[in-house]
Design a protein around this motif. Sequence first.
Motif, PDB file in Angstrom:
ATOM      1  N   HIS A 185       0.848  -1.382   0.298  1.00 33.01           N
ATOM      2  CA  HIS A 185      -0.053   0.261   0.098  1.00 33.01           C
ATOM      3  C   HIS A 185       0.921   1.431   0.063  1.00 33.01           C
ATOM      4  O   HIS A 185       2.051   1.205   0.154  1.00 33.01           O
ATOM      5  N   GLU A 186       0.158   2.411  -0.354  1.00 29.52           N
ATOM      6  CA  GLU A 186       0.859   3.677  -0.416  1.00 29.52           C
ATOM      7  C   GLU A 186       1.277   4.095   1.031  1.00 29.52           C
ATOM      8  O   GLU A 186       0.335   4.087   1.822  1.00 29.52           O
ATOM      9  N   PRO A 187       2.399   4.287   1.490  1.00 28.07           N
ATOM     10  CA  PRO A 187       2.901   4.776   2.692  1.00 28.07           C
ATOM     11  C   PRO A 187       2.192   5.980   3.206  1.00 28.07           C
ATOM     12  O   PRO A 187       1.876   6.826   2.368  1.00 28.07           O
ATOM     13  N   THR A 188       1.473   6.016   4.488  1.00 25.08           N
ATOM     14  CA  THR A 188       0.930   7.237   4.980  1.00 25.08           C
ATOM     15  C   THR A 188       1.857   7.990   5.984  1.00 25.08           C
ATOM     16  O   THR A 188       1.324   8.952   6.461  1.00 25.08           O
ATOM     17  N   HIS A 189       3.022   7.632   6.201  1.00 18.09           N
ATOM     18  CA  HIS A 189       4.005   8.267   7.185  1.00 18.09           C
ATOM     19  C   HIS A 189       5.154   8.461   6.343  1.00 18.09           C
ATOM     20  O   HIS A 189       5.438   7.755   5.258  1.00 18.09           O
ATOM     21  N   PRO A 190       6.112   9.389   6.669  1.00 17.67           N
ATOM     22  CA  PRO A 190       7.650   9.372   5.997  1.00 17.67           C
ATOM     23  C   PRO A 190       8.111   7.978   5.995  1.00 17.67           C
ATOM     24  O   PRO A 190       7.904   7.235   7.156  1.00 17.67           O
ATOM     25  N   ILE A 191       8.888   7.625   5.006  1.00 13.94           N
ATOM     26  CA  ILE A 191       9.427   6.312   5.049  1.00 13.94           C
ATOM     27  C   ILE A 191      10.811   6.301   6.015  1.00 13.94           C
ATOM     28  O   ILE A 191      11.376   7.208   6.275  1.00 13.94           O
ATOM     29  N   ILE A 192      10.913   5.238   6.842  1.00 13.14           N
ATOM     30  CA  ILE A 192      11.716   5.004   7.861  1.00 13.14           C
ATOM     31  C   ILE A 192      12.947   4.225   7.289  1.00 13.14           C
ATOM     32  O   ILE A 192      12.860   3.114   6.839  1.00 13.14           O
ATOM     33  N   PHE A 193      13.996   4.669   7.276  1.00 13.63           N
ATOM     34  CA  PHE A 193      15.373   4.179   6.783  1.00 13.63           C
ATOM     35  C   PHE A 193      16.055   3.516   8.058  1.00 13.63           C
ATOM     36  O   PHE A 193      16.258   4.175   8.876  1.00 13.63           O
ATOM     37  N   LEU A 194      16.370   2.069   7.922  1.00 13.11           N
ATOM     38  CA  LEU A 194      16.886   1.621   9.062  1.00 13.11           C
ATOM     39  C   LEU A 194      18.636   1.539   8.949  1.00 13.11           C
ATOM     40  O   LEU A 194      19.217   1.678   7.823  1.00 13.11           O
ATOM     41  N   THR A 212      17.355  -3.222  -2.168  1.00 12.45           N
ATOM     42  CA  THR A 212      17.038  -2.717  -1.162  1.00 12.45           C
ATOM     43  C   THR A 212      15.702  -3.501  -0.754  1.00 12.45           C
ATOM     44  O   THR A 212      14.932  -3.756  -1.617  1.00 12.45           O
ATOM     45  N   ILE A 213      15.441  -4.045   0.584  1.00 11.32           N
ATOM     46  CA  ILE A 213      14.519  -5.052   1.045  1.00 11.32           C
ATOM     47  C   ILE A 213      13.496  -4.100   1.603  1.00 11.32           C
ATOM     48  O   ILE A 213      13.742  -3.034   2.444  1.00 11.32           O
ATOM     49  N   ILE A 214      12.299  -4.114   1.158  1.00  8.79           N
ATOM     50  CA  ILE A 214      11.134  -3.145   1.541  1.00  8.79           C
ATOM     51  C   ILE A 214      10.197  -3.911   2.201  1.00  8.79           C
ATOM     52  O   ILE A 214       9.737  -4.926   1.459  1.00  8.79           O
ATOM     53  N   LYS A 215       9.767  -3.343   3.389  1.00  6.11           N
ATOM     54  CA  LYS A 215       8.676  -4.308   4.079  1.00  6.11           C
ATOM     55  C   LYS A 215       7.832  -3.344   4.826  1.00  6.11           C
ATOM     56  O   LYS A 215       8.136  -2.216   5.265  1.00  6.11           O
ATOM     57  N   GLN A 216       6.284  -3.758   4.807  1.00  5.04           N
ATOM     58  CA  GLN A 216       5.482  -2.546   5.385  1.00  5.04           C
ATOM     59  C   GLN A 216       4.898  -3.289   6.861  1.00  5.04           C
ATOM     60  O   GLN A 216       4.552  -4.528   6.697  1.00  5.04           O
ATOM     61  N   LEU A 217       4.633  -2.344   7.558  1.00  2.73           N
ATOM     62  CA  LEU A 217       3.722  -2.511   8.794  1.00  2.73           C
ATOM     63  C   LEU A 217       2.533  -1.911   8.449  1.00  2.73           C
ATOM     64  O   LEU A 217       2.369  -0.349   8.491  1.00  2.73           O
ATOM     65  N   ILE A 218       1.285  -2.642   8.496  1.00  2.00           N
ATOM     66  CA  ILE A 218       0.046  -1.943   8.117  1.00  2.00           C
ATOM     67  C   ILE A 218      -0.869  -1.921   9.689  1.00  2.00           C
ATOM     68  O   ILE A 218      -0.942  -3.386   9.936  1.00  2.00           O
ATOM     69  N   ASN A 219      -1.462  -0.875   9.970  1.00  2.00           N
ATOM     70  CA  ASN A 219      -2.222  -0.989  11.012  1.00  2.00           C
ATOM     71  C   ASN A 219      -3.272   0.110  10.884  1.00  2.00           C
ATOM     72  O   ASN A 219      -3.345   0.847   9.852  1.00  2.00           O
ATOM     73  N   ILE A 220      -4.347  -0.203  11.456  1.00  2.00           N
ATOM     74  CA  ILE A 220      -5.678   0.749  11.572  1.00  2.00           C
ATOM     75  C   ILE A 220      -5.758   1.520  12.809  1.00  2.00           C
ATOM     76  O   ILE A 220      -5.577   0.943  13.731  1.00  2.00           O
ATOM     77  N   ARG A 221      -6.581   2.645  12.654  1.00  2.00           N
ATOM     78  CA  ARG A 221      -6.821   3.354  13.693  1.00  2.00           C
ATOM     79  C   ARG A 221      -8.044   4.151  13.662  1.00  2.00           C
ATOM     80  O   ARG A 221      -8.353   4.687  12.263  1.00  2.00           O
ATOM     81  N   MET A 222      -8.978   4.535  14.611  1.00  2.00           N
ATOM     82  CA  MET A 222     -10.208   5.158  14.535  1.00  2.00           C
ATOM     83  C   MET A 222      -9.884   6.427  15.331  1.00  2.00           C
ATOM     84  O   MET A 222      -9.521   6.521  16.353  1.00  2.00           O
ATOM     85  N   ILE A 223     -10.252   7.718  14.346  1.00  2.00           N
ATOM     86  CA  ILE A 223     -10.166   8.872  15.163  1.00  2.00           C
ATOM     87  C   ILE A 223     -11.628   9.525  14.901  1.00  2.00           C
ATOM     88  O   ILE A 223     -12.236   9.291  14.158  1.00  2.00           O
ATOM     89  N   LEU A 286     -12.921   2.496  21.037  1.00  2.00           N
ATOM     90  CA  LEU A 286     -12.208   3.181  19.827  1.00  2.00           C
ATOM     91  C   LEU A 286     -11.877   4.293  19.636  1.00  2.00           C
ATOM     92  O   LEU A 286     -10.889   4.978  19.283  1.00  2.00           O
ATOM     93  N   THR A 287     -13.015   5.252  20.342  1.00  2.00           N
ATOM     94  CA  THR A 287     -12.891   6.920  20.522  1.00  2.00           C
ATOM     95  C   THR A 287     -12.611   7.096  21.743  1.00  2.00           C
ATOM     96  O   THR A 287     -12.361   8.291  22.054  1.00  2.00           O
ATOM     97  N   GLY A 288     -11.766   6.208  22.596  1.00  2.00           N
ATOM     98  CA  GLY A 288     -11.507   6.810  23.918  1.00  2.00           C
ATOM     99  C   GLY A 288     -12.704   7.273  24.746  1.00  2.00           C
ATOM    100  O   GLY A 288     -12.259   8.280  25.735  1.00  2.00           O
TER     101      GLY A 288
END
Length: 336
Positions: A185-194, A212-223, A286-288
């Motif tokens: 998926h398209e990253p929603t945050h700046p890319i983190i270079f290890l 370059t090995i590219i791996k993504q961590l995907i999570n969801i959140r509700m605001i 979910l909304t605290g």
Amino acid sequence: MPDAYDYITLMCRLKAAQARNKELESGERYIQLNEFHQKECRVYEHKIRKLEAAIADAHKETIRVRNYWFQVLEDMLLEFEAMQKKAAQELQEMEKRALVAEKQRDDALDKVKELRLQFYETAARLEEEQGKNLKFRAQINRDYENSSIPSSKTIKRKKITNSREKSGRKPGGQPGHKGHSRKKHEPTHPIIFLSPPEAVTEDCAFKKTGKTIIKQLINIRMILDVTEYHADVYYNSKTGERIHAAFPDGVVDDVNYDGSIRAFLFLLNNDCCTLIDKSRKFLSDLTGGKLNISKRMVSKLSKEFALKTEPERRSVCADMLLSPVMHTDCTNAREN
């Protein structure tokens, strides 16, 4: 010489005067006048008596007519009072009948309401029984061709022929074929270079390659996204009219929930079979704890969605009833 005619005239007048004088002196003229006067008096008295009798008769007739009219008026008055009394009685009877009719109408409306409720209940039970009937018929008609039942459990089953030609290749992935990996998926945050490991920084023998090995961590959140609208109210000093800007569609109450929250709660309660209280608690967590939806809103979502999708559901139900089979799946065929 005097005229002879005058002489004769005078002589006739003299004789007449002498005769009248003689009658007056003898009293015969008086008697004649008296008799004539009495005769005239008697005539006038007779006329007077006749007129008095006519007046008396007229008075009697007047009294009789007056009494007759009084009697007629009394009879008319009595008849009017009787008619008035009868009209009052009829009015009372009509009022009683009107009250009875109103009571009968209310009873009929109550009965119609009960019958309508019974009709709705019967229609609901009929629809439920029809659904059960369709379900049972579909269950009875299930086999390995239109359901997930294996063909081995079918009585008098027939062998499924495999029309696929053998290629001679081994099962599994073939050389040169691109593998099926998880979609990135398209990253929603700046890319983190290890940063490189310590072994690379300590040993200068390691050289950087172009891979370059590219791996993504995907999570969801509700605001909680809240949009607040302010509309100034304007007052017309001449007409007394108050007016404000029109709010967008869907913004009716003081607090409104858009389709995302309604769809989320509807899917939790119906598709995921989650209880109303658990759905409310899940959304609140979910909304605290900021968003607390009432039970009534969650419970009426099914009815609102059902009313909005009624034409589509009727069309789908009609297509299902007209289709040759009602249950199909894609069970893989067995080989040999």
